[in-house]
Design a protein around this motif. Structure first.
Motif, PDB file in Angstrom:
ATOM      1  N   ARG A 113       8.163-118.078  20.325  1.00 54.77           N
ATOM      2  CA  ARG A 113       9.513-118.632  20.369  1.00 54.77           C
ATOM      3  C   ARG A 113       9.949-118.911  21.811  1.00 54.77           C
ATOM      4  NH1 ARG A 113      12.917-115.114  15.811  1.00 54.77           N
ATOM      5  NH2 ARG A 113      11.706-115.835  14.017  1.00 54.77           N
ATOM      6  N   PHE A 114       9.610-118.008  22.738  1.00 55.08           N
ATOM      7  CA  PHE A 114       9.948-118.242  24.140  1.00 55.08           C
ATOM      8  C   PHE A 114       9.246-119.493  24.658  1.00 55.08           C
ATOM      9  CE2 PHE A 114      12.166-114.306  24.620  1.00 55.08           C
ATOM     10  CZ  PHE A 114      12.840-114.393  25.838  1.00 55.08           C
ATOM     11  N   ARG A 115       7.980-119.619  24.329  1.00 57.65           N
ATOM     12  CA  ARG A 115       7.244-120.798  24.767  1.00 57.65           C
ATOM     13  C   ARG A 115       7.866-122.071  24.223  1.00 57.65           C
ATOM     14  NH1 ARG A 115       4.323-121.063  29.260  1.00 57.65           N
ATOM     15  NH2 ARG A 115       2.664-119.523  29.382  1.00 57.65           N
ATOM     16  N   ALA A 116       8.233-122.054  22.962  1.00 62.80           N
ATOM     17  CA  ALA A 116       8.766-123.253  22.321  1.00 62.80           C
ATOM     18  C   ALA A 116      10.169-123.592  22.806  1.00 62.80           C
ATOM     19  CB  ALA A 116       8.759-123.083  20.800  1.00 62.80           C
ATOM     20  N   GLN A 117      11.022-122.556  22.986  1.00 59.97           N
ATOM     21  CA  GLN A 117      12.432-122.804  23.278  1.00 59.97           C
ATOM     22  C   GLN A 117      12.775-122.723  24.754  1.00 59.97           C
ATOM     23  OE1 GLN A 117      15.144-120.649  20.678  1.00 59.97           O
ATOM     24  NE2 GLN A 117      13.509-120.338  19.185  1.00 59.97           N
ATOM     25  N   GLY A 133      10.221-122.617  27.330  1.00 59.03           N
ATOM     26  CA  GLY A 133       9.194-123.164  28.196  1.00 59.03           C
ATOM     27  C   GLY A 133       8.558-122.139  29.113  1.00 59.03           C
ATOM     28  N   THR A 134       8.664-120.870  28.772  1.00 60.09           N
ATOM     29  CA  THR A 134       8.107-119.807  29.597  1.00 60.09           C
ATOM     30  C   THR A 134       7.791-118.616  28.708  1.00 60.09           C
ATOM     31  OG1 THR A 134       8.453-118.494  31.605  1.00 60.09           O
ATOM     32  CG2 THR A 134      10.350-118.760  30.137  1.00 60.09           C
ATOM     33  N   THR A 135       7.302-117.552  29.301  1.00 63.03           N
ATOM     34  CA  THR A 135       6.975-116.347  28.541  1.00 63.03           C
ATOM     35  C   THR A 135       8.127-115.348  28.639  1.00 63.03           C
ATOM     36  OG1 THR A 135       5.955-115.216  30.422  1.00 63.03           O
ATOM     37  CG2 THR A 135       4.549-116.686  29.112  1.00 63.03           C
ATOM     38  N   THR A 174      11.528-111.402  34.437  1.00 58.07           N
ATOM     39  CA  THR A 174      11.371-111.288  35.887  1.00 58.07           C
ATOM     40  C   THR A 174      12.328-112.211  36.616  1.00 58.07           C
ATOM     41  OG1 THR A 174       9.030-110.689  35.645  1.00 58.07           O
ATOM     42  CG2 THR A 174       9.735-111.515  37.794  1.00 58.07           C
ATOM     43  N   ARG A 175      12.457-113.443  36.136  1.00 57.13           N
ATOM     44  CA  ARG A 175      13.360-114.395  36.789  1.00 57.13           C
ATOM     45  C   ARG A 175      14.807-113.914  36.725  1.00 57.13           C
ATOM     46  NH1 ARG A 175      12.931-119.716  37.844  1.00 57.13           N
ATOM     47  NH2 ARG A 175      10.865-119.068  38.529  1.00 57.13           N
TER      48      ARG A 175
END
Length: 370
Positions: free
Chosen positions: A260-264, A266-268, A274-275
């Motif tokens: 879901r993170f990848r799809a929505q 664009g990251t892990t 961390t960001r």
């Protein structure tokens, strides 16, 4: 042009710098070039460092947004005798440059002249075809557009400027000063470059790259299923959250959360976490927290050593350098207080930091290269 220009001064034997000014050129970068290359230098015992000229393909050149019209400069043929040619930079990067300007750049490059592009000047150089297979940089805001139009150019978007030998490019408007001072250093040595920087009241060398200034907008979340867990995590960044914690809160498996993170986003999940922690750490430093152990603990980064490593990786600056650049109330020699701002940086908004116990000892600052 600034007072004390070399325009009307005899400059026989000096390295000739010619700035090409074209329709809709930016006045700021023109001013940077004039300040760095065009002034008399009596304070260092040198009348001139360069033979500096402006030229334009037209007798009258309307500058950016019609701010003013430039007249009384040399024709484009002046570039044919230049040792260094500074190319036009304009905000309208999608508008083709004049063929006469591009031809002048190709001639200069063919005879071995040094070419310099400030900000969007990289587009001019690329359009002239002299950057194919070469390293260059451009303003981060136009990086994607540049890469799409000029795939043969090796774009480096995380630097203030690039020296690729006979072609040099600067990332943005203020980076024109960085590159200009670098060129003076390359041509005349550190002592003279430092003298020029002191007169400009500008650092001879700025640490960090463009990462510290890049806007990082919060991405849209088309599927609201992630919104609650993101809000929950942002309120607990100081806690030892893991990806498993996020998955449990979302009532899904870690693998599903990752998808879901990848799809929505664009990251892990880990990269997002961390960001967010780095963003909170930056905000704490900007608010004046000088104890890096406290910053690290409050943002969930653990230790000052980890804070230093992660902040430098994400922003290009060590915590002490970030504090000097963006911290509040930086003292200056005049004893007046200068309120530091984040300049062009736009770190994503983060929640107010949690209350934490004060550290028993202040963490010492690290060098800018630390």
């Amino acid at each position: 042009m600034s007072q004390g220009s070399s325009h009307a001064v005899s400059a026989a034997g000096l390295h000739r710098v010619v700035v090409i000014v074209d329709e809709n050129s930016n006045p700021f970068e023109l001013g940077c070039a004039s300040e760095v290359f065009g002034l008399r230098r009596p304070e260092i015992g040198r009348e001139l460092l360069y033979d500096f000229r402006l030229c334009s393909p037209e007798p009258r050149t309307v500058m950016r947004d019609g701010f003013f019209t430039l007249t009384g400069v040399a024709g484009l043929e002046a570039a044919d005798s230049a040792d260094t040619v500074i190319v036009p930079n304009r905000p309208d990067v999608d508008v083709p440059r004049r063929p006469a300007v591009l031809d002048a750049l190709r001639r200069a490059h063919a005879r071995g002249a040094r070419l310099v592009g400030f900000c969007s000047g990289a587009f001019t150089l690329a359009e002239a075809g002299v950057l194919d297979g070469r390293r260059a940089t451009a303003h981060w805001q136009w990086a994607d557009a540049f890469r799409a139009r000029f795939p043969a150019v090796r774009l480096e978007e995380d630097v203030l400027f690039v020296d690729d030998g006979d072609i040099l490019t600067a990332a943005g408007s203020a980076a024109a000063l960085d590159l200009g001072l670098y060129i003076v250093h390359r041509d005349h040595g550190a002592e003279i470059a430092n003298a020029v920087s002191r007169r400009l009241v500008f650092a001879a060398h700025r640490d960090g790259g463009q990462r510290q200034f890049i806007e990082r907008p919060v991405p849209d979340i088309p599927d609201e299923s992630l919104a609650p867990v993101l809000a929950w995590a942002q309120e607990r960044l100081h806690e030892p959250l893991t990806v498993s914690d996020l998955a449990e809160r979302a009532a899904v498996s870690p693998a599903t959360l990752h998808r879901r993170f990848r799809a929505q986003m664009g990251t892990t999940p880990l990269a997002w976490l961390t960001r967010e922690r780095v963003s909170l750490a930056c905000r704490l430093i900007e608010r004046g927290e000088a104890r890096f152990e406290v910053v690290a603990r409050s943002s969930g980064l653990g230790t000052a050593a980890n804070l230093r490593a992660v902040l430098r990786r994400e922003t290009g600056l060590a915590p002490s350098a970030y504090r000097r650049r963006f911290g509040p109330g930086v003292a200056v020699p005049s004893a007046s207080a200068v309120s530091s701002t984040r300049a062009a940086a736009s770190i994503p908004a983060v929640p107010s930091p949690p209350t934490v116990p004060s550290a028993s000892a202040a963490v010492p600052s690290t060098p800018a290269q630390g």
